[in-house]
Design a protein around this motif. Sequence first.
Motif, PDB file in Angstrom:
ATOM      1  N   GLY A  18      -7.626 -41.721   4.827  1.00 58.10           N
ATOM      2  CA  GLY A  18      -7.274 -42.885   5.300  1.00 58.10           C
ATOM      3  C   GLY A  18      -8.260 -42.687   6.317  1.00 58.10           C
ATOM      4  N   GLU A  19      -8.110 -41.365   6.439  1.00 60.62           N
ATOM      5  CA  GLU A  19      -9.337 -41.846   7.666  1.00 60.62           C
ATOM      6  C   GLU A  19     -10.596 -42.081   7.835  1.00 60.62           C
ATOM      7  N   VAL A  20     -11.299 -41.116   6.521  1.00 59.77           N
ATOM      8  CA  VAL A  20     -13.140 -41.450   6.206  1.00 59.77           C
ATOM      9  C   VAL A  20     -13.158 -42.267   5.343  1.00 59.77           C
ATOM     10  N   VAL A  21     -12.305 -42.684   4.180  1.00 57.97           N
ATOM     11  CA  VAL A  21     -12.557 -43.840   3.301  1.00 57.97           C
ATOM     12  C   VAL A  21     -11.487 -45.229   3.293  1.00 57.97           C
ATOM     13  N   GLU A  22     -11.612 -45.855   4.264  1.00 54.79           N
ATOM     14  CA  GLU A  22     -10.362 -46.401   4.933  1.00 54.79           C
ATOM     15  C   GLU A  22     -10.786 -47.879   3.681  1.00 54.79           C
ATOM     16  N   ARG A  23     -12.292 -48.073   3.484  1.00 56.38           N
ATOM     17  CA  ARG A  23     -12.610 -49.371   2.607  1.00 56.38           C
ATOM     18  C   ARG A  23     -14.143 -48.830   1.721  1.00 56.38           C
ATOM     19  N   PRO A  24     -14.910 -49.503   0.952  1.00 53.61           N
ATOM     20  CA  PRO A  24     -15.358 -49.578   0.554  1.00 53.61           C
ATOM     21  C   PRO A  24     -16.769 -49.109   1.523  1.00 53.61           C
ATOM     22  N   ALA A  25     -16.622 -49.573   2.320  1.00 54.42           N
ATOM     23  CA  ALA A  25     -18.396 -49.739   3.778  1.00 54.42           C
ATOM     24  C   ALA A  25     -17.835 -47.741   4.035  1.00 54.42           C
ATOM     25  N   GLY A  26     -16.137 -47.026   3.897  1.00 49.43           N
ATOM     26  CA  GLY A  26     -16.794 -45.816   4.287  1.00 49.43           C
ATOM     27  C   GLY A  26     -16.949 -45.122   3.742  1.00 49.43           C
ATOM     28  N   ILE A  27     -16.922 -44.987   1.581  1.00 51.97           N
ATOM     29  CA  ILE A  27     -17.453 -44.381   1.041  1.00 51.97           C
ATOM     30  C   ILE A  27     -18.942 -44.909   1.283  1.00 51.97           C
ATOM     31  N   VAL A  28     -19.641 -45.647   1.291  1.00 48.17           N
ATOM     32  CA  VAL A  28     -20.908 -46.236   0.986  1.00 48.17           C
ATOM     33  C   VAL A  28     -21.076 -45.355   2.381  1.00 48.17           C
ATOM     34  N   LYS A  29     -21.023 -44.739   3.909  1.00 48.00           N
ATOM     35  CA  LYS A  29     -21.527 -44.641   4.488  1.00 48.00           C
ATOM     36  C   LYS A  29     -21.144 -42.681   4.013  1.00 48.00           C
ATOM     37  N   GLU A  30     -20.374 -42.485   3.751  1.00 50.47           N
ATOM     38  CA  GLU A  30     -20.311 -40.447   3.116  1.00 50.47           C
ATOM     39  C   GLU A  30     -21.548 -40.462   2.436  1.00 50.47           C
ATOM     40  N   CYS A  31     -21.709 -41.146   1.856  1.00 46.09           N
ATOM     41  CA  CYS A  31     -22.154 -41.032   0.517  1.00 46.09           C
ATOM     42  C   CYS A  31     -23.789 -40.934   1.040  1.00 46.09           C
ATOM     43  N   VAL A  32     -24.532 -41.686   1.789  1.00 45.51           N
ATOM     44  CA  VAL A  32     -25.617 -41.942   2.269  1.00 45.51           C
ATOM     45  C   VAL A  32     -25.867 -41.044   3.439  1.00 45.51           C
ATOM     46  N   GLU A  33     -25.090 -40.460   4.043  1.00 46.55           N
ATOM     47  CA  GLU A  33     -24.836 -39.900   4.982  1.00 46.55           C
ATOM     48  C   GLU A  33     -25.304 -38.407   4.603  1.00 46.55           C
ATOM     49  N   ASN A  34     -24.608 -37.722   3.601  1.00 42.52           N
ATOM     50  CA  ASN A  34     -24.806 -37.434   2.616  1.00 42.52           C
ATOM     51  C   ASN A  34     -26.422 -36.660   2.056  1.00 42.52           C
ATOM     52  N   SER A  35     -27.316 -37.742   1.769  1.00 39.94           N
ATOM     53  CA  SER A  35     -28.161 -38.145   0.446  1.00 39.94           C
ATOM     54  C   SER A  35     -29.011 -37.931   1.638  1.00 39.94           C
ATOM     55  N   ILE A  36     -28.758 -38.873   3.336  1.00 38.80           N
ATOM     56  CA  ILE A  36     -29.917 -38.416   4.241  1.00 38.80           C
ATOM     57  C   ILE A  36     -30.070 -36.443   4.253  1.00 38.80           C
ATOM     58  N   ASP A  37     -28.724 -35.911   4.913  1.00 37.85           N
ATOM     59  CA  ASP A  37     -28.854 -34.633   4.716  1.00 37.85           C
ATOM     60  C   ASP A  37     -29.295 -34.334   3.476  1.00 37.85           C
ATOM     61  N   ALA A  38     -29.237 -34.956   2.650  1.00 36.86           N
ATOM     62  CA  ALA A  38     -30.400 -33.621   1.367  1.00 36.86           C
ATOM     63  C   ALA A  38     -31.853 -34.085   1.037  1.00 36.86           C
ATOM     64  N   GLY A  39     -32.499 -34.820   2.115  1.00 39.13           N
ATOM     65  CA  GLY A  39     -33.509 -34.687   2.596  1.00 39.13           C
ATOM     66  C   GLY A  39     -34.387 -35.794   1.544  1.00 39.13           C
ATOM     67  N   ALA A  40     -33.335 -37.139   1.465  1.00 43.84           N
ATOM     68  CA  ALA A  40     -33.560 -38.314   0.460  1.00 43.84           C
ATOM     69  C   ALA A  40     -34.413 -38.863   0.856  1.00 43.84           C
ATOM     70  N   LYS A  41     -35.633 -39.332   0.414  1.00 46.14           N
ATOM     71  CA  LYS A  41     -36.958 -40.241   0.740  1.00 46.14           C
ATOM     72  C   LYS A  41     -36.389 -41.754   0.297  1.00 46.14           C
ATOM     73  N   VAL A  42     -35.694 -41.416  -0.820  1.00 44.02           N
ATOM     74  CA  VAL A  42     -35.211 -43.058  -1.493  1.00 44.02           C
ATOM     75  C   VAL A  42     -33.100 -43.045  -1.426  1.00 44.02           C
ATOM     76  N   ILE A  43     -32.591 -44.029  -0.961  1.00 43.25           N
ATOM     77  CA  ILE A  43     -32.065 -44.204  -1.256  1.00 43.25           C
ATOM     78  C   ILE A  43     -31.058 -45.303  -1.752  1.00 43.25           C
ATOM     79  N   GLU A  44     -30.666 -45.408  -2.873  1.00 47.57           N
ATOM     80  CA  GLU A  44     -30.559 -47.091  -3.225  1.00 47.57           C
ATOM     81  C   GLU A  44     -28.343 -47.379  -3.877  1.00 47.57           C
ATOM     82  N   VAL A  45     -28.482 -47.838  -3.320  1.00 46.01           N
ATOM     83  CA  VAL A  45     -26.534 -48.154  -3.126  1.00 46.01           C
ATOM     84  C   VAL A  45     -26.656 -49.413  -4.744  1.00 46.01           C
ATOM     85  N   GLU A  46     -25.645 -49.847  -4.973  1.00 44.46           N
ATOM     86  CA  GLU A  46     -25.283 -50.797  -5.957  1.00 44.46           C
ATOM     87  C   GLU A  46     -23.727 -51.129  -6.165  1.00 44.46           C
TER      88      GLU A  46
END
Length: 600
Positions: A18-46
């Motif tokens: 309820g606090e972290v993923v209220e809506r799809p954008a919240g999920i995108v934020k968490e997953c993209v942050e995980n990708s950034i932490d994993a050192g990604a150079k390319v991140i694609e969101v569909e």
Amino acid sequence: MSKIQVLSEHLTNMIAAGEVVERPAGIVKECVENSIDAGAKVIEVEAFQGGIEKLIITDDGSGMDPVDAKMAFMRHATSKIHSQEELFNIHTMGFRGEALPSIASVAHVDLETNDGNTGTHIEYDYGKLVREESCSCPLGTSITISGLFLKTPARFKHLKSISYEFSIIADLINKMALSHPEIRFKLSHEGRLVFQTSGNGNLQEILYQMYGREVAKEAISFEGKNDDFLISGYAVQPKFNRATKYFMFITMNSRLIRSIPIQKAILDAYSSYLPSQRFPIVVLDIKADAQLVDVNVHPNKWEIRLSKQNELLELIKTTIRSALANALQTVKIQPKPKQQHFVQQEIKFPIPVQETPKPKKVDHVIDQGFSSYTPPKQTTSSIQEEVISYPSYHKIEAEKEEENHGYEFFHHLRVIGQLKESYILCENNEGLVIIDQHAAQERYHYEQLIDALNKPVRDFQPLMVPIQLHVQPAILAQLDTINEKIQPFGLSFEAFGNDSLLVRQIPLWFQDVHQEDFFMDLLDYFMQNRKVDMEALRKHVIATMACHSSIRFHRALSHQEMVQVILDLQKCKQPYHCPHGRPTVITFSDKDLRKEFERG
Ligand code: ADP
Ligand code: MG
């Protein structure tokens, strides 16, 4: 019997969701942050159906081995901090170890990851692990989230329209790209690419993608530091200002944050270049020792707590202020052509008075077409030089006036002449009356507009050259909703390519407006206010129109035009104040004048 029980892990995860993923954008934020932490150079969101039906986030980061891939879904499982010391010295986007378990508790999740040795596929279905197998997939991680909140109707109910949900995702990816210009971002909706960056580290290029060439080209870069902070970014020229605070992007150690005090420091820096209630476009990155920043204030990590905040605010204010001063100075000191110099000097001389024969004094001058009354030259210039500098005038209080009082008052005015191409000087039985021509025209225009917006729009003017507006993907995603809302005003936008809108015709009431500025404001308004009702929109359109009216302050008016300004004002319901509340008319009574000239 005792009543207290420990919540099951599944329930705890759902609560956290309820606090972290209220809506799809919240999920995108968490997953993209995980990708950034994993050192990604390319991140694609569909995204599909605004991310409600499905979201796929793919990165080329470090991936996970089979053990970690499984662990990642355990609550409080994180690879990012190991000790109390590290909690206060955070260098990663995530650290709470609750995003993946939260997401997996409220959706169907497929994770494919490869750490360079093994590919692993893990599948969760609304909190239950349903598959765990090896697979072949490229290095990095791809996570697919589908059927969000289908088993939690109370949460599902809070989702809004597809276009709205996608617009927030798009907005988020814009900001993510600004906070990480070194990463290549790609965003698509229903398989259509809507936004992408090159990942070459150039912020100006991202500004260009978001706001178009004009804005990006002249953006002023700045940099500053003190003992604890290093700040850098771009301050967009104040002429490209906006109606909302929404365009000040702030990152702290590359993490997007929200901070009212920092926004205020930026506004202070711009204060002498912007009218009130207008806001700048700024990208500001702050680098600070991680120990000064507590990011563990809210689960969604938008807010932070900061030590030495005042020092930072001062640094921001002075750095941006001097960047603006330097950049805008160069424009001012460019040598002016000789011609203009003369014109400037001329303004200092007594106002040119029309050399017409002195007419008889008439009372109902308006009926007779305002014959001009020319006092002796000497008098005119002393009025100009002396009276203007005296504060002893009285404003006419509009609030006290009844409707229609204006008719009597304006009907008895006689035009003397124009002062500084800005003021109409008149005379009535009481004394000297000065009309601010700009304020007066604004008032008239404003009342006309209110009238026009109360009726259905029938008269249009097609534009030979359509107006083209560069907009963010979030706007395009909402286009149908926006068009539906503005249609009653006779306005409509047409999508043009991936990042632009066209306006092909305008209603007649719209002619005296700085049209592009007006449209950008209107679109900002839709971005800012997710729910727009008709009445609020009507008020907003009217207020925005008033400040984008194209009536210029300095303009020489012919006698007939001055008369027209007064006739127009006379028709107004509230003739004594402009829409911003400034007076349109001030009067120096004969008594005031006698007092000032010490005639007793
Ligand atoms: P946190 O990010 O707070 O650690 P998450 O629940 O978001 O918690 O993720 C849990 C763990 O899963 C992370 O610590 C990380 O080790 C791993 N992980 C998640 N997403 C990725 C990814 N895209 N690439 C590599 N590792 C990931
Ligand atoms: Mg995370």
